[in-house]
Design a protein around this motif. Structure first.
Motif, PDB file in Angstrom:
ATOM      1  N   GLU A 227      14.265 -21.867  26.958  1.00 34.61           N
ATOM      2  CA  GLU A 227      14.563 -20.540  26.412  1.00 34.61           C
ATOM      3  C   GLU A 227      14.965 -20.603  24.936  1.00 34.61           C
ATOM      4  N   ILE A 228      15.386 -21.768  24.473  1.00 33.59           N
ATOM      5  CA  ILE A 228      15.983 -21.887  23.145  1.00 33.59           C
ATOM      6  C   ILE A 228      14.939 -21.595  22.060  1.00 33.59           C
ATOM      7  N   ARG A 229      15.340 -20.747  21.110  1.00 35.12           N
ATOM      8  CA  ARG A 229      14.468 -20.377  19.997  1.00 35.12           C
ATOM      9  C   ARG A 229      15.106 -20.643  18.636  1.00 35.12           C
ATOM     10  N   VAL A 230      16.363 -21.048  18.603  1.00 35.88           N
ATOM     11  CA  VAL A 230      17.025 -21.301  17.320  1.00 35.88           C
ATOM     12  C   VAL A 230      16.827 -22.762  16.935  1.00 35.88           C
ATOM     13  N   PRO A 231      16.903 -23.090  15.640  1.00 31.14           N
ATOM     14  CA  PRO A 231      16.775 -24.495  15.222  1.00 31.14           C
ATOM     15  C   PRO A 231      17.811 -25.361  15.937  1.00 31.14           C
ATOM     16  N   THR A 232      17.334 -26.404  16.605  1.00 31.96           N
ATOM     17  CA  THR A 232      18.208 -27.230  17.428  1.00 31.96           C
ATOM     18  C   THR A 232      17.962 -28.699  17.143  1.00 31.96           C
ATOM     19  N   ARG A 233      19.041 -29.422  16.990  1.00 28.42           N
ATOM     20  CA  ARG A 233      18.963 -30.861  16.739  1.00 28.42           C
ATOM     21  C   ARG A 233      19.448 -31.595  17.983  1.00 28.42           C
ATOM     22  N   VAL A 234      18.637 -32.512  18.482  1.00 27.12           N
ATOM     23  CA  VAL A 234      18.972 -33.360  19.625  1.00 27.12           C
ATOM     24  C   VAL A 234      19.179 -34.776  19.121  1.00 27.12           C
ATOM     25  N   LYS A 235      20.372 -35.309  19.351  1.00 29.61           N
ATOM     26  CA  LYS A 235      20.696 -36.649  18.875  1.00 29.61           C
ATOM     27  C   LYS A 235      21.077 -37.533  20.065  1.00 29.61           C
ATOM     28  N   TYR A 236      20.614 -38.774  20.048  1.00 26.38           N
ATOM     29  CA  TYR A 236      21.021 -39.721  21.082  1.00 26.38           C
ATOM     30  C   TYR A 236      20.955 -41.143  20.540  1.00 26.38           C
ATOM     31  N   GLY A 237      21.712 -42.031  21.196  1.00 28.99           N
ATOM     32  CA  GLY A 237      21.762 -43.429  20.779  1.00 28.99           C
ATOM     33  C   GLY A 237      21.073 -44.330  21.790  1.00 28.99           C
ATOM     34  N   LEU A 238      20.417 -45.336  21.297  1.00 27.21           N
ATOM     35  CA  LEU A 238      19.637 -46.214  22.172  1.00 27.21           C
ATOM     36  C   LEU A 238      20.498 -47.209  22.942  1.00 27.21           C
ATOM     37  N   THR A 239      21.767 -47.388  22.543  1.00 23.38           N
ATOM     38  CA  THR A 239      22.631 -48.329  23.269  1.00 23.38           C
ATOM     39  C   THR A 239      23.656 -47.607  24.147  1.00 23.38           C
ATOM     40  N   ASP A 240      23.470 -46.328  24.359  1.00 19.83           N
ATOM     41  CA  ASP A 240      24.404 -45.517  25.147  1.00 19.83           C
ATOM     42  C   ASP A 240      24.278 -45.844  26.632  1.00 19.83           C
ATOM     43  N   VAL A 241      25.403 -46.201  27.270  1.00 16.23           N
ATOM     44  CA  VAL A 241      25.392 -46.454  28.712  1.00 16.23           C
ATOM     45  C   VAL A 241      26.135 -45.362  29.477  1.00 16.23           C
ATOM     46  N   LEU A 242      26.670 -44.362  28.783  1.00 10.29           N
ATOM     47  CA  LEU A 242      27.307 -43.231  29.456  1.00 10.29           C
ATOM     48  C   LEU A 242      26.305 -42.101  29.672  1.00 10.29           C
ATOM     49  N   VAL A 243      25.512 -41.814  28.651  1.00 10.95           N
ATOM     50  CA  VAL A 243      24.365 -40.903  28.792  1.00 10.95           C
ATOM     51  C   VAL A 243      23.158 -41.654  28.240  1.00 10.95           C
ATOM     52  N   PRO A 244      22.448 -42.365  29.110  1.00 13.11           N
ATOM     53  CA  PRO A 244      21.368 -43.236  28.652  1.00 13.11           C
ATOM     54  C   PRO A 244      20.254 -42.492  27.919  1.00 13.11           C
ATOM     55  N   ARG A 245      19.476 -43.254  27.185  1.00 13.23           N
ATOM     56  CA  ARG A 245      18.499 -42.726  26.247  1.00 13.23           C
ATOM     57  C   ARG A 245      17.487 -41.782  26.881  1.00 13.23           C
ATOM     58  N   GLN A 246      17.157 -41.943  28.163  1.00 12.57           N
ATOM     59  CA  GLN A 246      16.132 -41.085  28.754  1.00 12.57           C
ATOM     60  C   GLN A 246      16.563 -39.622  28.797  1.00 12.57           C
ATOM     61  N   HIS A 247      17.873 -39.367  28.792  1.00  9.75           N
ATOM     62  CA  HIS A 247      18.355 -37.990  28.757  1.00  9.75           C
ATOM     63  C   HIS A 247      18.007 -37.353  27.410  1.00  9.75           C
ATOM     64  N   GLY A 248      18.292 -38.080  26.330  1.00 14.50           N
ATOM     65  CA  GLY A 248      17.935 -37.575  25.011  1.00 14.50           C
ATOM     66  C   GLY A 248      16.440 -37.423  24.840  1.00 14.50           C
ATOM     67  N   GLU A 249      15.685 -38.361  25.393  1.00 15.78           N
ATOM     68  CA  GLU A 249      14.225 -38.285  25.293  1.00 15.78           C
ATOM     69  C   GLU A 249      13.705 -37.063  26.028  1.00 15.78           C
ATOM     70  N   TRP A 250      14.286 -36.776  27.196  1.00 14.47           N
ATOM     71  CA  TRP A 250      13.859 -35.591  27.952  1.00 14.47           C
ATOM     72  C   TRP A 250      14.178 -34.314  27.187  1.00 14.47           C
ATOM     73  N   LEU A 251      15.385 -34.226  26.645  1.00  9.73           N
ATOM     74  CA  LEU A 251      15.753 -33.031  25.874  1.00  9.73           C
ATOM     75  C   LEU A 251      14.861 -32.886  24.645  1.00  9.73           C
ATOM     76  N   ALA A 252      14.554 -34.003  24.001  1.00 13.05           N
ATOM     77  CA  ALA A 252      13.696 -33.954  22.820  1.00 13.05           C
ATOM     78  C   ALA A 252      12.323 -33.389  23.153  1.00 13.05           C
ATOM     79  N   ARG A 253      11.833 -33.682  24.362  1.00 17.75           N
ATOM     80  CA  ARG A 253      10.523 -33.173  24.776  1.00 17.75           C
ATOM     81  C   ARG A 253      10.578 -31.720  25.226  1.00 17.75           C
ATOM     82  N   ASN A 254      11.708 -31.270  25.720  1.00 21.32           N
ATOM     83  CA  ASN A 254      11.755 -29.976  26.394  1.00 21.32           C
ATOM     84  C   ASN A 254      12.484 -28.870  25.639  1.00 21.32           C
TER      85      ASN A 254
END
Length: 309
Positions: free
Chosen positions: A250-277
């Protein structure tokens, strides 16, 4: 002048208002804080899980330097905010609206880290007329996402806590009463041990936790988070594992998704999914970074948030 009431304050006044009560639409109390320049561009900063309105950048004058009026609040159940049992992620939208209206804020940016990330996306999705920009730092993907291994690469102790959430609030409340007491004892002695030594954090996160300039804010924010019990973190964890009540598409405003590749609390695939969606997301990947924000990136992040569109 009374700090927290914009009409009475001088231009470029630095504020550190830590206890401003606002009424939600249903009468609940929301405890709010403001940081930075009251005449700057408003930015709602939504805290992580756990967290409180006292979570902010350790050098508050840095907000003034980028022209930001930063607004934080305790999500229901944390700090001084009344509990909202059964809340969904999307329910934060009406709370942010109530705070914005009370402060006389019409247009604003919003950002959230970790557990605050989905809440920031909710505000962006449901407030396109008022939100200028949105940030989601190390935020999780929706739990019910199909063909997605939500726990892959996640620290076993974090997995355990989400498993408690799946068992329900009674289990969570029992376990978190013990966990919170242990956490507060560690923080009082050494804030760098907020998660304890058994967590398999990356070197990047251990280095961030070790920075002494972060410690007083960490101690204040976590102590306040649990001041009235554990219901804030209980409801955060439950609502994260339930349907969020909105769709990131639904989001239409400029949005920045940031994630770290060494994150073990919210692993990288979460950021990758948000980046795609998240539609047209600007993606920032920290190849060496983990879950905790790098203070060296602060000025650039907030400069982007306050930038006119």
């Amino acid at each position: 002048c009374q700090v927290g009431v914009p009409q009475c304050c001088d231009s470029l006044s630095i504020v550190g208002e830590t206890a401003l009560a606002v009424s939600a639409a249903d009468g609940r109390t929301l405890m709010v804080a403001q940081w930075g320049d009251l005449e700057g561009f408003p930015v709602f900063s939504l805290h992580g899980t756990p967290g409180s309105r006292l979570g902010r950048y350790y050098d508050e004058s840095a907000y003034v330097q980028v022209g930001a009026r930063v607004i934080t609040y305790d999500r229901p159940g944390y700090g001084g905010s009344d509990r909202h049992r059964g809340r969904r992620v999307v329910d934060c939208v009406s709370d942010v609206a109530a705070i914005a209206d009370a402060l006389g804020v019409e247009r604003f940016a919003v950002t959230g880290g970790s557990g605050g990330g989905p809440h920031s996306l909710a505000v962006a999705a449901r407030f396109p007329a008022r939100v200028t920009r949105a940030g989601c730092d190390v935020g999780v993907a929706p739990f019910e996402t199909q063909d997605f291994d939500w726990f892959d690469g996640m620290d076993p102790l974090n997995v355990r806590e989400f498993e408690w959430a799946l068992e329900g609030e009674e289990v969570l409340a029992r376990e978190y009463k013990r966990e919170a007491a242990e956490m507060l004892e560690r923080i009082a002695d050494d804030p760098s041990k907020v998660l304890g030594d058994d967590w398999q954090l990356s070197e990047a996160d251990r280095a961030q936790l070790a920075k002494p300039e972060r410690h007083e804010v960490m101690r204040e924010a976590m102590t306040e988070a649990f001041r009235n019990g554990v219901w804030g973190i209980v409801d955060d964890m439950v609502c994260t594992t339930k349907p969020w009540g909105f769709d990131v598409t639904e989001i239409r405003v400029p949005t920045r998704v940031k994630y770290g590749l060494t994150d073990v609390l919210v692993p990288r695939q979460h950021g990758e999914w948000l980046a795609r969606n998240v539609p047209n997301a600007e993606v920032v990947i920290d190849e060496e970074g983990g879950h905790l924000d790098d203070s060296a990136r602060f000025a650039e992040q907030y400069s982007w948030l306050v930038k006119p569109i």
